[in-house]
Design an enzyme around this catalytic site. Sequence first.
Site, PDB file in Angstrom:
ATOM      1  CG  HIS A 239      -1.908  -1.101   1.243  1.00  0.00           C
ATOM      2  ND1 HIS A 239      -1.599  -2.313   1.815  1.00  0.00           N
ATOM      3  CD2 HIS A 239      -3.159  -1.215   0.739  1.00  0.00           C
ATOM      4  CE1 HIS A 239      -2.623  -3.127   1.685  1.00  0.00           C
ATOM      5  NE2 HIS A 239      -3.585  -2.496   1.035  1.00  0.00           N
TER       6      HIS A 239
ATOM      7  CD  GLU B  63       1.647  -1.789   3.412  1.00  0.00           C
ATOM      8  OE1 GLU B  63       2.113  -0.849   2.739  1.00  0.00           O
ATOM      9  OE2 GLU B  63       0.773  -2.573   2.977  1.00  0.00           O
TER      10      GLU B  63
ATOM     11  NE  ARG C 166     -19.414  16.981  13.815  1.00  0.00           N
ATOM     12  CZ  ARG C 166     -18.201  16.619  14.241  1.00  0.00           C
ATOM     13  NH1 ARG C 166     -17.850  15.347  14.280  1.00  0.00           N
ATOM     14  NH2 ARG C 166     -17.342  17.532  14.645  1.00  0.00           N
TER      15      ARG C 166
ATOM     16  NE  ARG D 277     -20.005  18.486  17.993  1.00  0.00           N
ATOM     17  CZ  ARG D 277     -20.270  17.174  17.917  1.00  0.00           C
ATOM     18  NH1 ARG D 277     -19.299  16.306  17.751  1.00  0.00           N
ATOM     19  NH2 ARG D 277     -21.515  16.733  18.000  1.00  0.00           N
TER      20      ARG D 277
HETATM   21  N1  URA Z   1     -11.752  15.385  13.598  1.00  0.00           N
HETATM   22  C1  URA Z   1     -12.784  14.692  14.125  1.00  0.00           C
HETATM   23  O1  URA Z   1     -12.776  13.463  14.132  1.00  0.00           O
HETATM   24  N2  URA Z   1     -13.814  15.384  14.647  1.00  0.00           N
HETATM   25  C2  URA Z   1     -13.876  16.724  14.639  1.00  0.00           C
HETATM   26  O2  URA Z   1     -14.853  17.288  15.090  1.00  0.00           O
HETATM   27  C3  URA Z   1     -12.777  17.429  14.086  1.00  0.00           C
HETATM   28  C4  URA Z   1     -11.731  16.734  13.571  1.00  0.00           C
END
Ligand code: URA
Length: 273
Positions: free
Chosen positions: A19, A96, A184, A239
């Site tokens: 890969h 790898e 989300r 968040r």
């Molecule tokens: N990477 C993630 O996995 N989540 C985010 O909210 C931002 C970057």
Amino acid sequence: MKYRIFNTEVDYRMQKMYHLNLTKYQIKNSKIALIPGDPFRVPKICEEICKQYGGTNTEISWKREYRTSLCEIDNSTIVVTSSGIGGPSLSIAIEELAMLGIRTFIRIGTTSAIQGYISIGDVIITTGSVRMDGASKHYAPVEYPAVANYEIINSLINGAIKSQIQYHVGITASSDTFYPGQERSESFSNYVIKELRGNMQEWKRLNVLNYEMESSTLLTMCSVMGLRGGCITGVIGNRAYGENIQEDSLKLGENNGIKVAVASLEHILKTIL
Ligand code: URA
């Protein structure tokens, strides 16, 4: 050129990894790799290495999501390889690179914080990860902890202090999915299954700092295989204040993660390798 995956010969110095499209010869006996997810971060990391330490860098391979450059500074050679997004593609890069002789792996990523006291542009140094991924379960049962190597944690802290960038040290929730796993509902279906609903609040309450998508696979694999693993992420969103990743926040988080990881190399090269 023979591919390692189809070949059982002992000497694979000249054999290409399937890969990564790389040989042991090409990476010049390097023992350490910096691992961003995004292939376009590879040149940015190399430029930062040259800025902080001088030296030269050369791109040696790019196949699918796996882009690799070699940075040569004084007596050290550092590999920079992108892993793509998520545990499955990262696991291939680690396998790898380890077969090519790499023994220390540092992921440099981006993240959203879930604790209100963490700001955009801060960096998070992961001590251990909540294993919300699938790939790590192919390496060790779920009871096995995904923990970072303490020497790498120390070096990353050293890099943050040297760079004068605010840092946080603690636990990361590492999810296979960006949408439901990180709770989300701003997705196509707007639906998060019952099992995952409320997970952000729960991790927050349990002092988890942030979400990302690769550290649990990386840290589990490294511990299982006797390698050194670490993870640093730059904060691009929080968040706790809603979902709103801006272009300038992305740049700031990305750049700060890179700066600190590269600054930590001084300590790593002096005291560990
Ligand atoms: N990477 C993630 O996995 N989540 C985010 O909210 C931002 C970057």
